[in-house]
Enzyme design. Structure first.
Site, PDB file in Angstrom:
ATOM      1  N   GLU A 158       0.822  -1.217   0.000  1.00  0.00           N
ATOM      2  CA  GLU A 158       0.000   0.000   0.000  1.00  0.00           C
ATOM      3  C   GLU A 158       0.854   1.265   0.000  1.00  0.00           C
ATOM      4  O   GLU A 158       0.610   2.201   0.752  1.00  0.00           O
ATOM      5  CB  GLU A 158      -0.949   0.001   1.203  1.00  0.00           C
ATOM      6  N   ASP A 214      -8.552  -8.769   4.279  1.00  0.00           N
ATOM      7  CA  ASP A 214      -8.350  -7.671   5.210  1.00  0.00           C
ATOM      8  C   ASP A 214      -9.429  -7.576   6.278  1.00  0.00           C
ATOM      9  O   ASP A 214     -10.270  -6.682   6.234  1.00  0.00           O
ATOM     10  CB  ASP A 214      -8.285  -6.356   4.416  1.00  0.00           C
ATOM     11  N   GLU A 270     -12.846  -2.423  12.336  1.00  0.00           N
ATOM     12  CA  GLU A 270     -12.757  -1.609  11.113  1.00  0.00           C
ATOM     13  C   GLU A 270     -13.859  -1.955  10.117  1.00  0.00           C
ATOM     14  O   GLU A 270     -14.399  -1.078   9.446  1.00  0.00           O
ATOM     15  CB  GLU A 270     -11.377  -1.830  10.465  1.00  0.00           C
TER      16      GLU A 270
END
Lengths: 731, 731
Positions: B316, B390, B418
């Site tokens: 990333e 993820d 998240e």
């Protein structure tokens, strides 16, 4: 519910006392602010015995009167240590001596029958009177409006909290200014640009779900007379105007409404483009005019009592009417005309200065706005920061005050301490506000104070106001420290009455916050009253300014020269050179002095006026000042004096150990320790830097900084701490 | 001090009870977490009578043993409702029946004399034994190390908190994994990348000044066996390595040390350039090698027991060794060799995927790391997320587990939610952790669970561990909601012992957090155990994934196609088309299946395994599933079931009103209301979207969404809420 808690507490105390200790939070976290209704000290119980346990409610009720009654009941129950009966106000209940009545003449016929003179209470004020009613000695809390009654209830409770006599009450009070607003520089992602007390209170992702904290925020504000709040940062994120957000704003407005608090929003001049999808935001464009009207309709549909817009335009990169060759007045008026039918106002900030403008930054707002005097619509206020620059520990008042008599001028101060040590440094801002409010502009001869400019007395303005940039966040204590609460408090009190003295308000706040122990009151007030001057001395004595860390505005960085904009570098402001120090703003320099009325200018021109010396004068290092010392020596003495003043505050605070609950004591003590270390840092860093120009020895008895200049530069608030602090979150 | 508070409380209760009510915060704000030492329920007092009020301290003390003694004293005093005497351990004090002794054989000779077998307690574990000592029945809490004793004290107190018998105790326990770490994704400006509980705990601007909260953080972690904490975000701001910051880090390390908790920091591969000013960060460059050694020296000088580095590299946008054509192993080893002499480790994240890589993102980490097996130094761990993508509500386990036997594999899970509703949604993650830990990799045949991979049992690794991405912040309740505390708790407990059952831990946590009322315990455990599956069903049933709002990861956005990266768009993951739904990862598709050992792959290939159906298969809308329903019908039923499960949780919670303090009850109730509304939003938005492909009718009894698809798109988590939420602050 309250009874249940009382019983529960009693049972817990009796049954399980030792086991309670570890898990029961006796935490004095400061959440209750100054609205603490613990039982009054024993010596007041006798005099207050006359207060009956009867509260007589109005016949007609409203959300505001209900809030007033709840507060009165909660307050009296706590302060007197006995539950209050809430008795309906109809004729059924016979009055008894000591009863407390509250309401308006309209809501309570038996108050109406008393024929009180409420003229001086105005729209939002109140009367508190000891009267004979139906043959009994009672106390009446009355107003012309429900919110006036609510303000009266808080004022009445304040009498008990501060140990005042309740005999022969004949109080009438009303706010001197119309708009008394908090400005939250809060972003939609819950960061805040310059608050140092946690996150923004506004929990956008959970709104319109409500939190008890919103109500307590409204209570606290109403208790000091604040009647409006701008929810979002002046550097505005326009997504707040999307329907989903407006619904959230409306939910907050619904909580605040009973407390007499209106919601305002910051907007940008470019909204017609950004929200409306238009090609221009030119205020003369018919499409733009129509769009603002439409947008106002949308907003008022969601929030019928919406207060209005706060606008930062053509300043620090914000869009504005000048992008289209229009004046600030035209930019304001196009919004004002859209809001006018709904009763809204536009608050237009005078904080404008340009990177392209070679002129002294301190002079730019005046140049911009004086020619526009009289050009603003009747529902526009121009909001002017207290000083010509930016919320420094000390600034002369802005020359705009008194210079635009046909404009409704509103004063903007910071409650948050962007330049005065963030959350940790103890700096009571009452003296700063008082200094500004009592500053004489001489606009209409002596006595033409800033207070009289902004409350309309001087020029007969009817739209008047004062705004404070909020220090409120999600920290349990709301404001980042206990003493920071006093800045919120004194802002509200002085916005209500600009003639109040900072000292009186400090005492009032102390008694409400910490109780009436004489030594504690004396100590707290003494600390508070000395605190801001201490910050001036260890940061920016003798009129210095803007030598804080770049961007963060934290820590010393007089050497700072980061970036391209000269007006964002420290040397632009202090002009240190081999000859001396200070910005020449006399006729030989920028002549900012000429923007003041002659008598005011004469004071600033007088070099014996040391408070503003280096603001207006470039002074030789060896020049003798009115103190008999050279500039260099005086500078050293002032910096050291600032550090010593913090040491003294620490000693004073340690002297009241045991008179304050351990939690609030310890937090304050911890912050004072930080303040002392940082005051020393400020002194040493600034002296090391200025000595590199002055090249003079330290006066006798004064210690040189422990390290060479490059050490302080390497600590480097500008580079090291900046990003960590710039968000305003780091405290 | 404690005595003083007790007396004070008694006086307050007697003298001023009614007046206390408004101002005394009886606030159950959740600050005490599971370390609540209120008096045990009456029914346990009898059985616990045998515990004497004597705690026999060790002869030799240490900061850790002092902390253990304080905790034992505080805990027993509270739980038993009588003060504890702390008696020196020398021979002067005669034992009495019911005494509690604690210490190591080395610190307490009289414990040494008991010749306890402590072999199984290891370095950090403990034994709790009921024994006869010097003719008396006593309880001994012993360990081979001081921190083992501390862990034993917490375990002993847990017995009382959860109402266990104290008779005939013969407990020995030790952690199965070596590193049990929190990963804080906290930035230096106190924002957090994905925590939803206020600001970062680390108050950088005030540090090295300490706050009591740091100690309570350490206590909470030690109580569940967490022994390390990575203070800063993996997307690391390298200013944390500046001397001023290292001093702050050292101050925190000093607070945590007595609790057996080491400090770790995230670093970037590019540090030699960014901090060191070198021209390259190539791990083979001699200057780079020397720089890392030097940097390690600097860090260990400040923090002698520094744990090591956590590294996100070539992922990333982060820099990494591949920038120089080197392998991930070379990048890790250059750091590892610098830390090795000091006892530090490198934790190298396996979360790598590339925007340029056309291959199935779920397969990339495996491809990258399997060839490197055996190439990492002995003090390197590779930290692998539980699933290949993820932190979704449900993922199959990562194929890397079991595939790199010569590498020390560490499991990374999220404690923060998240992708599971941030702070507000109730989702107990114990079942998610358990599902991963008990998943069978078949690496060495049946029973080769992920738990056995990471605790070293399967391949004989000695450096083992588990990391959890923290949900901890400055919210008074630490974790954003009361039930979120359970995720911190269960992470610690399962990192200590991966064989624990989620249900048992839920019960344990409930009893410690809310007490032992049978209905309350049953209700809380039932809610917790159903909660994560509810989230799966209303967000991503049947193996769906990554259809959350763009960037924010909040709210439904299966239509999201913002930006340039295909692998950051929702359709990349769900592959909805006219024919069907799901990502074909069988041999006819990306064949991610081949990365699993055959028996595991066979399970995933089996379409009757509905939990992972759409993860591995593109399934026709009308295809009949093992339930007998078509895919479309099953999808509708699952989404509706998720909403219904939340409704049930709300009803269950309302059923225990009065059994929980009002504050924690109300907060949870408010969040459940939000969760229900948002579960409905998820269901309706996703079904409206998928139906636009499926074009099939809603099964009988199922309601169509109230609005058309474009309404849900206009709510648009991706566009409206994204910026407000992306900072991770908005909750």
């Amino acid at each position: 519910m309250r009874l249940f808690r009382r019983i529960l507490l009693a049972l817990l105390c009796l049954l399980a006392m030792p086991s309670l200790v570890p898990s029961l939070a006796l935490a004095e976290d400061g959440y209750d602010l100054w609205l603490r209704y613990g039982k009054v000290e024993a010596r007041f119980l006798g005099p207050y015995r006359a207060v009956n346990a009867h509260v007589i409610t109005p016949n007609r009720t409203s959300a505001t009167l209900t809030a007033a009654g709840d507060e009165l009941s909660r307050g009296l129950s706590g302060l007197l240590g006995r539950p209050q009966d809430m008795l309906g106000g109809g004729d059924v209940v016979a009055f008894r001596d000591g009863d407390v009545l509250f309401g308006t003449p309209r809501s309570a016929p038996r108050i109406n029958a008393l024929k009180l003179d409420l003229a001086a209470a105005g729209d939002e004020g109140y009367a508190i009177r000891s009267v004979m009613a139906e043959g009994h000695k009672v106390t009446v809390i009355a107003g012309n409006s429900d919110v006036g009654v609510l303000h009266g209830v808080f004022a009445y409770l304040r009498l008990l909290q501060t140990g005042q006599s309740l005999a022969g009450l004949a109080i009438t009070d009303a706010p001197k200014s119309k708009l008394r607003l908090l400005n939250h520089w809060d972003n939609l992602n819950r960061t805040s640009e310059r608050s140092y007390s946690g996150l923004s209170l506004w929990n956008w992702s959970q709104l319109p779900a409500l939190d008890k904290r919103y109500t307590d925020y409204a209570r606290a504000n109403a208790s000091i007379g604040i009647n409006g709040t701008v929810l979002n940062n002046v550097n505005a994120d326009l997504r707040i105007y999307q329907p989903a957000y407006l619904a959230k704003v409306a939910a907050l407005a619904g909580v605040f409404r009973p407390y007499g608090i209106k919601v305002y929003l910051s907007v940008l001049s470019s909204a017609p483009i950004q929200i409306g999808g238009l090609k221009t935001a030119d205020p003369r464009d018919p499409g733009v005019i129509a769009w603002w009207k439409q947008e106002a309709e949308t907003i008022y549909k969601a929030i019928p009592d919406f207060g209005g817009f706060l606008v930062k335009a053509n300043s620090e990169g914000m869009p504005g009417p000048q992008d289209y060759g229009r004046t600030q007045a035209e930019g304001a008026n196009v919004m004002a005309r859209a809001l006018q039918p709904h009763g809204g106002v536009v608050i237009w900030r005078a904080f404008v200065y340009s990177p392209d403008n070679a002129q002294d930054r301190a002079m730019q707002a005046y140049k911009e706005f004086v020619p526009l005097d009289g050009k603003f619509d009747a529902n526009v206020l121009v909001q002017i920061k207290n000083g010509p620059l930016d919320f420094q520990p000390r600034e002369p008042f802005s020359p705009l005050f008194g210079a635009i008599p046909k404009t409704d001028a509103m004063l903007e101060v910071q409650i948050t301490k962007e330049y005065l040590g963030f959350a940790t440094h103890l700096a009571y801002l009452g003296p700063l506000y008082e200094e500004t409010l009592k500053a004489d502009t001489y606009a209409k001869g002596p006595g033409s104070t800033v207070a009289k400019v902004i409350d309309g007395e001087l020029f007969g303005n009817t739209l008047t106001g004062m705004a404070g940039v909020s220090n409120i966040g999600t920290d349990p204590n709301w404001s980042g420290s206990i003493f920071n609460q006093a800045n919120w408090y004194v802002f509200g009190r002085m916005a209500w009455n600009p003639e109040l003295s900072a000292r009186d308000v400090a005492e009032e706040w102390t008694r409400q916050t910490f109780g009436n122990d004489p030594k504690l009151v004396q100590t707290s007030v003494a600390m508070m009253m000395a605190s801001r001057e201490a910050v001036v001395d260890y940061m920016t004595p003798l009129g210095l300014n803007l030598i804080m860390g770049h961007g963060s505005h934290y820590g010393p960085a007089p050497w700072d020269d980061i970036g391209d904009r000269p007006d964002w570098k420290a040397p632009y402001y202090h002009h240190a050179d081999a000859a001396g120090l200070g910005y020449d703003r006399t006729a030989s320099g920028s002549n900012a002095l000429e923007q003041y009325f002659p008598q005011a200018a004469a004071k600033f021109a007088d070099k014996s006026n040391l408070e503003y010396l280096l603001w207006f004068h470039h002074v030789g290092w060896g020049e003798k000042l009115s103190t008999g010392r050279t500039l260099w020596d005086e500078l050293v003495v002032r910096y050291t004096g600032g550090v010593d003043a913090v040491k003294k505050m620490r000693a004073q605070w340690n002297g009241v150990k045991g008179k304050v609950d351990p939690e609030r004591f310890a937090l304050t003590a911890r912050y004072l320790a930080i303040q002392q270390a940082e005051a020393q840092w400020w002194r040493d860093a600034c002296l090391a830097y200025f000595q590199s120009f002055a090249k003079m020895p330290y006066p006798k008895g004064e210690k040189a900084p422990a390290h060479p200049l490059n050490y302080y530069e390497s600590l480097n608030a500008a580079k090291n701490l900046d990003a960590a602090l710039a968000s305003g979150l780091s405290n």
